[in-house]
Write a protein that holds these residues in place. Structure first.
Motif, PDB file in Angstrom:
ATOM      1  N   LEU A 129     -92.464  33.027 -33.173  1.00  0.00           N
ATOM      2  CA  LEU A 129     -91.960  33.251 -31.818  1.00  0.00           C
ATOM      3  C   LEU A 129     -91.559  34.711 -31.628  1.00  0.00           C
ATOM      4  CD1 LEU A 129     -90.926  32.230 -29.059  1.00  0.00           C
ATOM      5  CD2 LEU A 129     -88.755  31.695 -30.188  1.00  0.00           C
ATOM      6  N   TYR A 130     -90.899  35.287 -32.609  1.00  0.00           N
ATOM      7  CA  TYR A 130     -90.520  36.695 -32.529  1.00  0.00           C
ATOM      8  C   TYR A 130     -91.751  37.594 -32.401  1.00  0.00           C
ATOM      9  CZ  TYR A 130     -85.669  35.715 -33.915  1.00  0.00           C
ATOM     10  OH  TYR A 130     -84.377  35.292 -33.964  1.00  0.00           O
ATOM     11  N   LEU A 131     -92.772  37.321 -33.196  1.00  0.00           N
ATOM     12  CA  LEU A 131     -93.983  38.144 -33.158  1.00  0.00           C
ATOM     13  C   LEU A 131     -94.676  38.052 -31.803  1.00  0.00           C
ATOM     14  CD1 LEU A 131     -95.461  37.501 -36.719  1.00  0.00           C
ATOM     15  CD2 LEU A 131     -94.435  39.616 -35.870  1.00  0.00           C
ATOM     16  N   ARG A 132     -94.486  36.943 -31.122  1.00  0.00           N
ATOM     17  CA  ARG A 132     -95.075  36.798 -29.795  1.00  0.00           C
ATOM     18  C   ARG A 132     -94.276  37.584 -28.760  1.00  0.00           C
ATOM     19  NH1 ARG A 132     -95.808  31.506 -29.944  1.00  0.00           N
ATOM     20  NH2 ARG A 132     -97.868  31.817 -30.825  1.00  0.00           N
ATOM     21  N   ILE A 133     -93.015  37.854 -29.048  1.00  0.00           N
ATOM     22  CA  ILE A 133     -92.149  38.552 -28.099  1.00  0.00           C
ATOM     23  C   ILE A 133     -92.114  40.055 -28.358  1.00  0.00           C
ATOM     24  CG2 ILE A 133     -89.756  38.789 -27.322  1.00  0.00           C
ATOM     25  CD1 ILE A 133     -89.378  35.829 -27.947  1.00  0.00           C
ATOM     26  N   PHE A 134     -91.969  40.429 -29.628  1.00  0.00           N
ATOM     27  CA  PHE A 134     -91.765  41.840 -29.970  1.00  0.00           C
ATOM     28  C   PHE A 134     -93.033  42.658 -29.707  1.00  0.00           C
ATOM     29  CE2 PHE A 134     -88.590  40.357 -33.438  1.00  0.00           C
ATOM     30  CZ  PHE A 134     -87.687  40.018 -32.440  1.00  0.00           C
ATOM     31  N   ARG A 140     -92.174  44.817 -35.258  1.00  0.00           N
ATOM     32  CA  ARG A 140     -93.168  43.819 -35.670  1.00  0.00           C
ATOM     33  C   ARG A 140     -93.453  43.925 -37.166  1.00  0.00           C
ATOM     34  NH1 ARG A 140     -96.280  41.181 -32.107  1.00  0.00           N
ATOM     35  NH2 ARG A 140     -98.038  41.229 -33.556  1.00  0.00           N
ATOM     36  N   LEU A 141     -93.469  45.156 -37.692  1.00  0.00           N
ATOM     37  CA  LEU A 141     -93.700  45.341 -39.121  1.00  0.00           C
ATOM     38  C   LEU A 141     -92.579  44.716 -39.940  1.00  0.00           C
ATOM     39  CD1 LEU A 141     -95.272  46.567 -41.472  1.00  0.00           C
ATOM     40  CD2 LEU A 141     -94.006  48.707 -41.097  1.00  0.00           C
ATOM     41  N   ILE A 142     -91.338  44.955 -39.543  1.00  0.00           N
ATOM     42  CA  ILE A 142     -90.208  44.357 -40.254  1.00  0.00           C
ATOM     43  C   ILE A 142     -90.257  42.838 -40.147  1.00  0.00           C
ATOM     44  CG2 ILE A 142     -87.696  44.174 -40.309  1.00  0.00           C
ATOM     45  CD1 ILE A 142     -87.552  47.054 -39.351  1.00  0.00           C
ATOM     46  N   THR A 143     -90.618  42.337 -38.992  1.00  0.00           N
ATOM     47  CA  THR A 143     -90.708  40.887 -38.798  1.00  0.00           C
ATOM     48  C   THR A 143     -91.760  40.276 -39.718  1.00  0.00           C
ATOM     49  OG1 THR A 143     -90.078  41.191 -36.480  1.00  0.00           O
ATOM     50  CG2 THR A 143     -91.029  39.068 -37.088  1.00  0.00           C
ATOM     51  N   ALA A 201     -81.490  38.207 -41.675  1.00  0.00           N
ATOM     52  CA  ALA A 201     -82.570  39.024 -41.120  1.00  0.00           C
ATOM     53  C   ALA A 201     -83.077  38.443 -39.804  1.00  0.00           C
ATOM     54  CB  ALA A 201     -83.713  39.138 -42.129  1.00  0.00           C
ATOM     55  N   ILE A 202     -83.268  37.133 -39.751  1.00  0.00           N
ATOM     56  CA  ILE A 202     -83.732  36.488 -38.526  1.00  0.00           C
ATOM     57  C   ILE A 202     -82.699  36.634 -37.415  1.00  0.00           C
ATOM     58  CG2 ILE A 202     -84.270  34.227 -37.518  1.00  0.00           C
ATOM     59  CD1 ILE A 202     -85.580  33.488 -40.176  1.00  0.00           C
ATOM     60  N   LEU A 203     -81.427  36.666 -37.794  1.00  0.00           N
ATOM     61  CA  LEU A 203     -80.360  36.801 -36.805  1.00  0.00           C
ATOM     62  C   LEU A 203     -80.369  38.178 -36.148  1.00  0.00           C
ATOM     63  CD1 LEU A 203     -77.757  35.728 -35.447  1.00  0.00           C
ATOM     64  CD2 LEU A 203     -76.499  36.585 -37.427  1.00  0.00           C
ATOM     65  N   ILE A 204     -80.586  39.234 -36.912  1.00  0.00           N
ATOM     66  CA  ILE A 204     -80.465  40.601 -36.371  1.00  0.00           C
ATOM     67  C   ILE A 204     -81.780  41.146 -35.822  1.00  0.00           C
ATOM     68  CG2 ILE A 204     -78.554  41.100 -37.935  1.00  0.00           C
ATOM     69  CD1 ILE A 204     -80.436  42.701 -39.671  1.00  0.00           C
ATOM     70  N   LEU A 205     -82.895  40.520 -36.120  1.00  0.00           N
ATOM     71  CA  LEU A 205     -84.189  41.039 -35.659  1.00  0.00           C
ATOM     72  C   LEU A 205     -84.284  41.182 -34.137  1.00  0.00           C
ATOM     73  CD1 LEU A 205     -86.859  39.408 -38.024  1.00  0.00           C
ATOM     74  CD2 LEU A 205     -86.450  41.849 -37.667  1.00  0.00           C
ATOM     75  N   PRO A 206     -83.771  40.240 -33.337  1.00  0.00           N
ATOM     76  CA  PRO A 206     -83.951  40.386 -31.878  1.00  0.00           C
ATOM     77  C   PRO A 206     -83.110  41.477 -31.235  1.00  0.00           C
ATOM     78  CG  PRO A 206     -83.521  38.090 -32.509  1.00  0.00           C
ATOM     79  CD  PRO A 206     -83.191  38.937 -33.680  1.00  0.00           C
ATOM     80  N   LEU A 227     -82.252  32.815 -28.598  1.00  0.00           N
ATOM     81  CA  LEU A 227     -82.768  33.237 -29.890  1.00  0.00           C
ATOM     82  C   LEU A 227     -81.745  33.024 -31.000  1.00  0.00           C
ATOM     83  CD1 LEU A 227     -84.541  36.556 -28.812  1.00  0.00           C
ATOM     84  CD2 LEU A 227     -85.569  34.313 -29.183  1.00  0.00           C
ATOM     85  N   LEU A 228     -80.460  33.089 -30.657  1.00  0.00           N
ATOM     86  CA  LEU A 228     -79.419  32.916 -31.658  1.00  0.00           C
ATOM     87  C   LEU A 228     -79.446  31.522 -32.262  1.00  0.00           C
ATOM     88  CD1 LEU A 228     -76.884  34.057 -33.084  1.00  0.00           C
ATOM     89  CD2 LEU A 228     -75.544  33.186 -31.154  1.00  0.00           C
ATOM     90  N   THR A 229     -79.849  30.529 -31.479  1.00  0.00           N
ATOM     91  CA  THR A 229     -79.878  29.160 -31.997  1.00  0.00           C
ATOM     92  C   THR A 229     -80.805  29.034 -33.197  1.00  0.00           C
ATOM     93  OG1 THR A 229     -81.642  28.584 -30.423  1.00  0.00           O
ATOM     94  CG2 THR A 229     -79.373  28.167 -29.739  1.00  0.00           C
TER      95      THR A 229
END
Length: 371
Positions: A129-134, A140-143, A201-206, A227-229
């Motif tokens: 989902l993050y890769l679809r948004i970022f 994107r590389l960090i993700t 990491a998933i928490l701070i990525l967005p 996204l926090l959920t």
């Protein structure tokens, strides 16, 4: 784990100690989590099937697999209670029915494979989902690096470590054969640490994406909560890790392992629930639109179709391609009005025109389901 019984030690065990039983707690948690994840998954399917504008490949592959894995973990612990004697002291079964113990240990070993699958698949779904948004290349590389860590962690800990922690593999449940096991408690503790790290990491990525997002603060906060959920599993992961820091309970796993194992079940199911919640936003939006109060706008002037300018909507505003320079207008057209009898003169047309330049960019654009 105790392999032989000392007659003197047995004589010191009270009937109350041997009668202690936690199997009802295992059973209730399994029933509750089975019902909760099933309801959440049904709502998830409804959201994606009837309300979402777009569904990625993971919706019909990874999410069903994750749900089946969660239900499989519940089934294993149902069997651990019904057939494996979970909830009672190990010494109770050594006295009354030693054949129960290998059954429990086999089920526990199987649950270790499913546990890592349960905590890994939802994270993969969230990262997709993050890769679809970022859109930023470095984000994107960090993700993608975090995605690689999650998958590598599953392979290393969820498959390889479980297979090699005891040699031969069957020695984990069959102590009559020659073999040895590594420190099982340390293996469980170290399993939790990578989960916590990837959760953070998933928490701070967005955050970088949300900081640059050009929307109102209220909507930005709503997107952040959505996204926090996906990272709420961090709470259960920390609780499980703290429980594993306590003294070794592997000498009495069927009884003393009650709390950490239940926390592990809750953790695995929490990850699945959290991965579904952001994808259920279309359902929530659809319900809100259906039940929110609608404001009725009254137009005293006749604004029927015959008075609409060509290329305009019902309010007189120009519509069409949003790129470039556009002339927008708001018109009020003459019609019947009660003030005629009072001598008020109403103009035939009042029109306000303004030329504006619309510059639309897809950069940092969110999927419609997220906004």
């Amino acid at each position: 784990m105790a392999e032989t019984l000392n007659p003197e030690a047995l004589s010191s065990l009270s009937p109350e100690y041997l009668a202690e039983d936690y199997h009802e707690i295992w059973w209730r948690w399994n029933v509750a989590l089975t019902v909760i994840v099933t309801v959440i998954y049904i709502l998830f399917v409804i959201s994606r099937l009837f309300f979402a504008r777009y569904n990625g490949w993971e919706v019909w592959t990874l999410y069903p697999l994750s749900y089946v894995s969660c239900i499989g973990l519940c089934i294993l612990y149902f069997l651990a209670v019904a057939r494996g004697g979970a909830g009672k002291h190990l010494v109770y079964w050594e006295i009354h029915n030693p054949k129960i113990i290998p059954i429990y240990l086999k089920l526990q070993t199987a649950s270790e494979f499913l546990y890592m699958l349960d905590v890994s698949l939802p994270k993969v779904c969230i990262i997709i989902l993050y890769l679809r948004i970022f859109t930023e290349r470095w984000i994107r590389l960090i993700t993608k690096i975090v995605l690689g860590i999650v998958i590598s962690n599953y392979v290393a800990i969820g498959i390889i470590a479980v297979l090699v922690v005891c040699r031969p593999f069957a020695y984990k449940w069959d102590k009559t054969i020659d073999g040895h096991c590594s420190d099982l408690m340390n293996s469980y503790r170290y399993t939790s640490l990578p989960n916590i790290i990837t959760d953070v990491a998933i928490l701070i990525l967005p955050f970088p994406m949300l900081y640059k997002l050009q929307v109102s603060p209220a909507r930005k906060f709503g997107i952040f909560l959505t996204l926090l959920t996906g990272s709420l599993g961090l709470i259960t992961a920390i609780a499980r890790f703290v429980e594993y820091l306590k003294p070794d309970w592997m000498t009495d796993p069927m009884y003393a392992g009650n709390k950490p194992i239940i926390l592990g079940i809750i953790e695995a199911h929490t990850y699945f629930i959290c991965s579904c919640l952001p994808e259920m936003r279309p359902l929530a939006r659809g319900i809100y639109r259906k039940f929110k109060p609608h404001k009725v706008k009254e137009f005293p002037y006749n604004s029927g179709p015959s008075f609409r300018p060509v290329g305009s909507n019902s309010y007189g505003s120009s519509v069409g391609n949003i790129h470039g320079n556009h002339k927008t207008s708001i018109s009020a057209l003459r019609g019947q009005h009660d003030d005629y009898s009072k001598g008020f003169e109403i103009p035939a047309v009042i029109q306000l025109d303004k030329t504006v330049h619309v510059n639309y960019s897809q950069k940092r654009a969110l999927p419609r389901d997220m906004v």
